[in-house]
Design a protein around this motif. Structure first.
Motif, PDB file in Angstrom:
ATOM      1  N   ASP A 321       0.835  -1.200   0.000  1.00 30.86           N
ATOM      2  CA  ASP A 321       0.000   0.000   0.000  1.00 30.86           C
ATOM      3  C   ASP A 321       0.876   1.259   0.000  1.00 30.86           C
ATOM      4  O   ASP A 321       0.639   2.202  -0.769  1.00 30.86           O
ATOM      5  CB  ASP A 321      -0.909  -0.038   1.233  1.00 30.86           C
ATOM      6  CG  ASP A 321      -2.071   0.902   1.095  1.00 30.86           C
ATOM      7  OD1 ASP A 321      -2.633   0.976  -0.009  1.00 30.86           O
ATOM      8  OD2 ASP A 321      -2.401   1.586   2.084  1.00 30.86           O
ATOM      9  N   LEU A 324       2.392   1.815  -3.386  1.00 35.68           N
ATOM     10  CA  LEU A 324       1.392   2.314  -4.337  1.00 35.68           C
ATOM     11  C   LEU A 324       1.100   3.794  -4.104  1.00 35.68           C
ATOM     12  O   LEU A 324       1.006   4.576  -5.042  1.00 35.68           O
ATOM     13  CB  LEU A 324       0.102   1.503  -4.220  1.00 35.68           C
ATOM     14  CG  LEU A 324       0.150   0.088  -4.793  1.00 35.68           C
ATOM     15  CD1 LEU A 324      -1.142  -0.656  -4.500  1.00 35.68           C
ATOM     16  CD2 LEU A 324       0.399   0.116  -6.303  1.00 35.68           C
ATOM     17  N   VAL A 330       5.664  -2.056  -6.921  1.00 38.68           N
ATOM     18  CA  VAL A 330       5.432  -2.963  -5.790  1.00 38.68           C
ATOM     19  C   VAL A 330       6.320  -4.208  -5.823  1.00 38.68           C
ATOM     20  O   VAL A 330       6.486  -4.880  -4.806  1.00 38.68           O
ATOM     21  CB  VAL A 330       3.951  -3.404  -5.681  1.00 38.68           C
ATOM     22  CG1 VAL A 330       3.043  -2.243  -5.371  1.00 38.68           C
ATOM     23  CG2 VAL A 330       3.503  -4.154  -6.929  1.00 38.68           C
TER      24      VAL A 330
END
Ligand SMILES: Cc1cc2nc3c(=O)[nH]c(=O)nc-3n(C[C@H](O)[C@H](O)[C@H](O)COP(=O)(O)OP(=O)(O)OC[C@H]3O[C@@H](n4cnc5c(N)ncnc54)[C@H](O)[C@@H]3O)c2cc1C
Length: 439
Positions: A321, A324, A330
């Motif tokens: 997360d 991102l 990622v």
């Protein structure tokens, strides 16, 4: 939770009321069957439009995409589909194909022990007893046996024992096995060894023991140890209506008597310690990350294996997360590094503590048994250490960041106290001297 030494009977008791939970009536932990957890998670995933579930399909092979820059993993499924992964998460268990693809090595050992699991049926606790919400674990020299309550009349068994004993028990008539579970929580170690040998010999002679025969054997052993048939330690003669009326004085110290096993629930697993050298794939194995048993396997004595995996997933989700949010890649090493930094040492500390407890409790050497037993009895008096242990054993409502701390403290505590007590015994001779030394 009640935990005791199979040789000396030294006992640690944990109670939800001791750790000051906001809602003590909810208990310090929940036991949930893995199947129900998986079912719940799958139902949740089905509601997420951005998730595509590919079920009943095997990963046949994983190869590195050499055509594109970045060397993404290509996952070949047995239905012919090929998935190209920016990040491939290996949540694929001890024999992880992702770990093999990433060439991440690991270290560890086998415990020469099998874990037997089963679902046990027993009468409800009587009107004068507490509900069936206590876990019981007895540390036998062959490995611990644990009783984990699921409902008033159903509980789960996790029994770690030597492979030849596990084979003999699981090959027995289920009623014989149920009798042995009751005996394993109650009889002295010497008698248990005798009973294992009787079962193994009878099987080798082609005349396996019947339920009546094992009950008779257990009755003789109880009589030879002067166990009163009204005591909770007696299991050979199950009293009719035992759950009605005033229970035996020691009934809370032991789990209810198992009357049968749910058909098809008995299974065995080899137990081992294993930890990978890294959680993140590099070079030829880049864009891979490991979670759960793919990264670490631990002895089930503390019931922490799946919990470690869930903590990995929570941390990895946070890192993804973060990446991102920052517009990062990622699958890159830098995006995944915080995950490895946060989880590796934490997992390793807890795994080492559990391994240490296992080794400490499989010893039958008299000074070790004596010292660890006094250690446990001293530990039982320290509410703060017990509270920390309970929190890491699964208690909710806690704010302890380092989940390994409690177990590590326990392993070090028992070991350290054992060493200290033993030294005091040598120096000053016996309990009187120890009290004199302020231990
Ligand atoms: C006897 C025993 C008792 C235990 N008790 C407890 C307990 O009380 N509490 C606790 O927290 N933990 C406990 N554990 C540990 C717990 O069971 C494991 O830690 C946990 O199941 C690991 O989960 P995982 O998802 O990482 O791996 P796994 O459960 O092994 O799942 C891996 C999955 O990957 C799939 N897979 C593998 N290869 C492929 C492929 N090529 N293609 C497609 N799919 C693939 C497998 O089918 C499987 O579904 C116990 C373990 C044992 C042995």
């Amino acid at each position: 939770m009640q935990v005791w030494d199979g040789i000396s009977d030294a006992r640690l008791t944990f109670s939800a009321s001791e750790i000051g939970l906001e809602r003590p009536q909810e208990g310090m932990a929940r036991l949930t069957e893995n199947l129900n957890l998986q079912r719940g998670l799958l139902r949740h995933l089905e509601k997420l439009p951005e998730v595509q579930l590919i079920d009943k399909t095997k990963v046949q092979s994983i190869i590195r995409d050499t055509e594109e820059r970045g060397g993404w993993p290509l996952v070949h499924l047995d239905n012919g589909r090929v998935l190209r992964a920016r990040l491939l998460v290996g949540a694929d268990g001890f024999n992880s194909p992702v770990r093999s693809y990433a060439q991440i090595s690991s270290f560890g050992w086998s415990y020469d022990t099998q874990g037997i699991v089963a679902t046990m049926v027993h009468p409800p606790r009587g009107a004068f007893q507490g509900p069936n919400t206590t876990c019981y674990q007895r540390f036998l020299p062959t490995g611990p046996i644990a009783f984990l309550p699921l409902s008033p009349t159903v509980s789960s068994l996790v029994w770690s024992t030597r492979p030849h004993i596990a084979s003999a028990l699981t090959a027995s008539d289920p009623d014989v096995f149920a009798s042995m579970i009751n005996a394993a929580f109650r009889l002295p170690e010497l008698s248990l060894r005798y009973l294992y040998n009787r079962i193994i010999e009878a099987q080798a002679n082609g005349t396996p023991l019947t339920h009546a025969e094992i009950q008779q054997e257990i009755l003789w052993r109880e009589q030879s140890h002067s166990i009163d048939h009204n005591s909770a330690y007696a299991s050979a003669v199950i009293q009719p209506n035992a759950d009605v009326g005033v229970p035996a004085a020691d009934s809370e110290s032991l789990p209810p008597l198992v009357t049968s096993l749910q058909p098809g629930t008995v299974a065995t697993f080899p137990l081992r310690f294993n930890h990978t050298d890294s959680y993140i794939g590099e070079g030829q194995g880049s864009r891979t990350v490991l979670v759960g048993d793919a990264a670490h396997t631990v002895h089930p004595l503390a019931g922490q294996g799946l919990n470690l995996g869930i903590a990995d997933v929570e941390c990895l989700a946070r890192c993804i997360d973060d990446a991102l949010q920052k517009g990062g890649d990622v699958g890159s090493y830098t995006a995944l590094l915080p995950y490895a930094q946060e989880r590796y040492l934490e997992n390793h500390t807890l795994m080492s503590a559990i391994d240490k407890l296992h080794k400490l409790y499989t010893s039958t050497l008299e000074p070790v048994v004596w010292a660890r037993s006094v250690g446990v009895e001293v530990l039982n008096e320290f509410d703060s250490i017990k509270a920390a242990l309970m929190m890491t054993a699964g208690a909710r409502d806690h704010k302890l960041n380092n989940a390994a701390a409690g177990w590590n403290m326990a392993a070090k505590g028992v070991e350290g106290l054992a060493a200290g007590v033993n030294a005091a015994k040598l120096l000053s001779g016996g309990i009187g001297g120890m009290i004199g030394m302020g231990l």
